[in-house]
Design an enzyme around this catalytic site. Sequence first.
Site, PDB file in Angstrom:
ATOM      1  N   HIS A 105     -53.552 -26.410  -6.217  1.00 38.96           N
ATOM      2  CA  HIS A 105     -52.594 -27.378  -6.749  1.00 38.96           C
ATOM      3  C   HIS A 105     -51.607 -26.633  -7.631  1.00 38.96           C
ATOM      4  O   HIS A 105     -52.012 -25.884  -8.512  1.00 38.96           O
ATOM      5  CB  HIS A 105     -53.313 -28.445  -7.575  1.00 38.96           C
ATOM      6  CG  HIS A 105     -54.126 -29.385  -6.748  1.00 38.96           C
ATOM      7  ND1 HIS A 105     -53.543 -30.395  -6.012  1.00 38.96           N
ATOM      8  CD2 HIS A 105     -55.449 -29.460  -6.514  1.00 38.96           C
ATOM      9  CE1 HIS A 105     -54.499 -31.053  -5.372  1.00 38.96           C
ATOM     10  NE2 HIS A 105     -55.658 -30.516  -5.654  1.00 38.96           N
ATOM     11  N   CYS A 134     -47.953 -27.497  -3.693  1.00 38.05           N
ATOM     12  CA  CYS A 134     -46.736 -28.253  -3.977  1.00 38.05           C
ATOM     13  C   CYS A 134     -45.713 -27.322  -4.629  1.00 38.05           C
ATOM     14  O   CYS A 134     -46.087 -26.455  -5.417  1.00 38.05           O
ATOM     15  CB  CYS A 134     -47.035 -29.415  -4.916  1.00 38.05           C
ATOM     16  SG  CYS A 134     -48.102 -30.634  -4.177  1.00 38.05           S
TER      17      CYS A 134
END
Lengths: 578, 312
Positions: free
Chosen positions: B144, B186
Amino acid sequence: MKLPALYALVLALAPGGLANAYDERLDITPLTGEHWLVSFDFNLSSAVSHHHQLFPRVLEGVLASSNASELHLRFGQGYWDADNWGLTPNNGANVAGTGVELWARIAADSYPDAEASWFSLANSLSGMFCASLNFIDSAHTTSPKSVLGAFDTNHSLYLFHGSLPSEPVCTENLTPYLKLLPCKGAAGVSSLLDGHHLFESQWQSMSIDLSVEDGRLHLRQSIYAVLHVDRTLERRINPVPEPEPYEAVKCDSSRDYSNPQNGICYPRIPGIGEINVTLSDLFGSPIKNGACLSKITSKSPQICLHIPSDNWSVTASDELSPAIKSVDQICYVIPPDSDFDLSIHSETRESVLPKTPSPILASRHLVGWGQERGGFHSVYKSTSGDSPVSFVTYEVLPWFMRVYLHSFTYTLFDSAGAEVATGSFSASNVSSDIAQLLYYKPAQPRVSPSHIEMLLTIPAGSKLVTMYQFEKSLLYYNEYPPDANRGFDISPAIVEVLTDSSSPRAVFRTTSSLLSLPTPDFSMPYNVIILTSTVIALAFGTIFNLVTRTFVYAEDLPKQSLAKKLRAKLSKITSMFS
Amino acid sequence: MRMLLFSWLVFAWVAVAATRSHTNNWAVIVCTSRFWFNYRHVANALSMYRTVKRLGIPDSQILLLLADDIACNPRNAFPGTVYNNADRALDLYGESVEVDYRGYDVTVENFIRLLTDRFDPDTPRSKRLLTDDRSNIFIYMTGHGGNEFLKFQDAEEISAHDIADAFAQMYEKRRYNEIFFMIDTCQANTMYSHFYSPNILAVGSSELDESSYSHHADIDIGVAVIDRFTYYNLEFLENVSRTSNLTLADLFNSYDSEEIASHPGIRTDLYQRDLSDVLITDFFGNVQEVEIDSSKPRGLLSLLNQQIKQAK
């Protein structure tokens, strides 16, 4: 010149003879109708030399660089149900507790030297076995005084023990483990070992025991697993467990109200009745060709089933006849030239051999509530009806559990459950015949763990409860692991039952415990920073305004006419040019 | 005399440098996410592990960092397996896997130490990246992340500057020939924005302010099993064999931002070669080229020393 040639001749003529001795075997023991114990044992004994035909060179390097004369490594997961399954295989000598455990006897001139070798040993094993053994530092290390073979200690040898109860055990540990075997898991009984089947078991244990004795290296590797037979069989048909359709549910016809035709069915207790299973059903493949083995050892691998022979029947592939057949076991020698499978059948699978009962049953649990204090509560039950049992317990607690020495107490209950004796057994009162504190070393924060060894004796049929309290320390912010709210794993206690010196001690481990420590709200520092910054900004702004401005009432200001104001501006401008 | 020798040395070194190619391949594959619901990140990392292993890089030259145990997690309905597809055809964990750093060992500090090879003397060889100036390194990261950072285990994060500086140190220490950096997280493209060392090719899964999405979930496992960017990379890489002539340009041309649901970024300004000349196996495979030691600058240096001694 002649001697080496002779040596080479001996090596060439006697594979598996003088230089190396290797044997392997598999034992299958149904513990109950549905839980079967499978035990794999691999034994290698090799002369210490620079020629490594069978002995894994990496391990010898590890032994040599750390000066260890003995090395024991354990990987374990799951729960061994001693109540129903009895004592663990081989008196528990090669059985692991939860997590990863390492102990070694190291030769050195001084303790600091030995300790340095120990840390380096743990580090090299961490790379070899894909486990985070490098986390064994001084805060995880103890020197056992009365367990794990510490009693026959030699003065120039130092015994170290460390365990990591939160380490998972998975395929990455099995892969290097199998690579130590002479056939690398490709042939012989080890060809049945595969992560998918092994790690599906209810309980599993992998061990490595390495020692140097009489100029020979001894390596024993054991894998034990308790398979849930029904689940293993179901997995082959139905990878995702699903409830059975009604038609397939087996009803318990012994219930008088049972009437499956009219929809009254009490499901039959699993693990009873007929079973028909092959080795390939249990392990995914038959035992693969042992040709690799026949090159290195004259002993063919053996597979033994421990079953009452009148209720069970076993058929081997190729109609091979058993090597040993008796009332309680049936053994086959695996042929070197073809794959080998066994078909096991019973009409009454619940009839299994009587288990070897564990001399005592032990359980340990955390008690207490709140974030500040807690206690450890251990219950030991004697299963023998006629004689008292003496045993030693070995517990290692992390430094953040601060044990209160004065709180060590015991209570003895007789077989009827009535309280018989109670007392405390701190260091000042070591002479009790029920409970003695053999050794106690308090923890040093961040440096060493608490180390407790007790000698306990239970009269026949009684139950002994020991208790002590501890205080939970606060950790530094950066000492908390990423999943601190899950809790902190506490290593299992090791229990060794004392016997007369001739027979080996029965050893077992309690379950590991999960201690919840007061954990800070990890976003708190950021919240504090934001809040204090806001307060400072507000305070600073106001005070700055107050000290740099002069406040006067509007009506106190001298009234100025427009002409005066213009004149003032004009004089300002002219002064700039003058 | 010395001047002449020196110029000869420089000329020889330049000649070697111009024709240099890699002689060994290494891979560093990192999954930085802990917890069961991040199953897909472990599957991402293992997809790449499978590919490099299949194309010939030995386990001793692959450093696999997995922040959590997913295969033997009690929540896993299929013990000992990690699947990257709901059809469960391909078990990525397989029968032989070597995880070099796992659990709490996967930290920013250990990752930087691994890249720069600054270790405690007791660290075993299997945990080190023992590369030289002729090594091609494939570095894959997943987890992440956000604008210029990637989270490690929910506890700390690595910034784009940290990785850029570690690569710079690797370049100074001559620890690589070329690096292929791939990241699936991301806002992944921000992670390579600060690289400044030569011979680095970087690929990210999504632009600034853009999320990278998972591909699909397996209802029996109960969580998403793979991310889109890695899924389509793997789909392409599964068709690559050890002798394949497919190039990185072919791989990058296969990216479809509709399917991936984000805009993959490719950074080539630090990279010397034309992508249509770079074989996929230059990074994912293991090509062994044997060279005779005398052509190396080190041989020349010893020759120079000899000459100097004679001159004296």
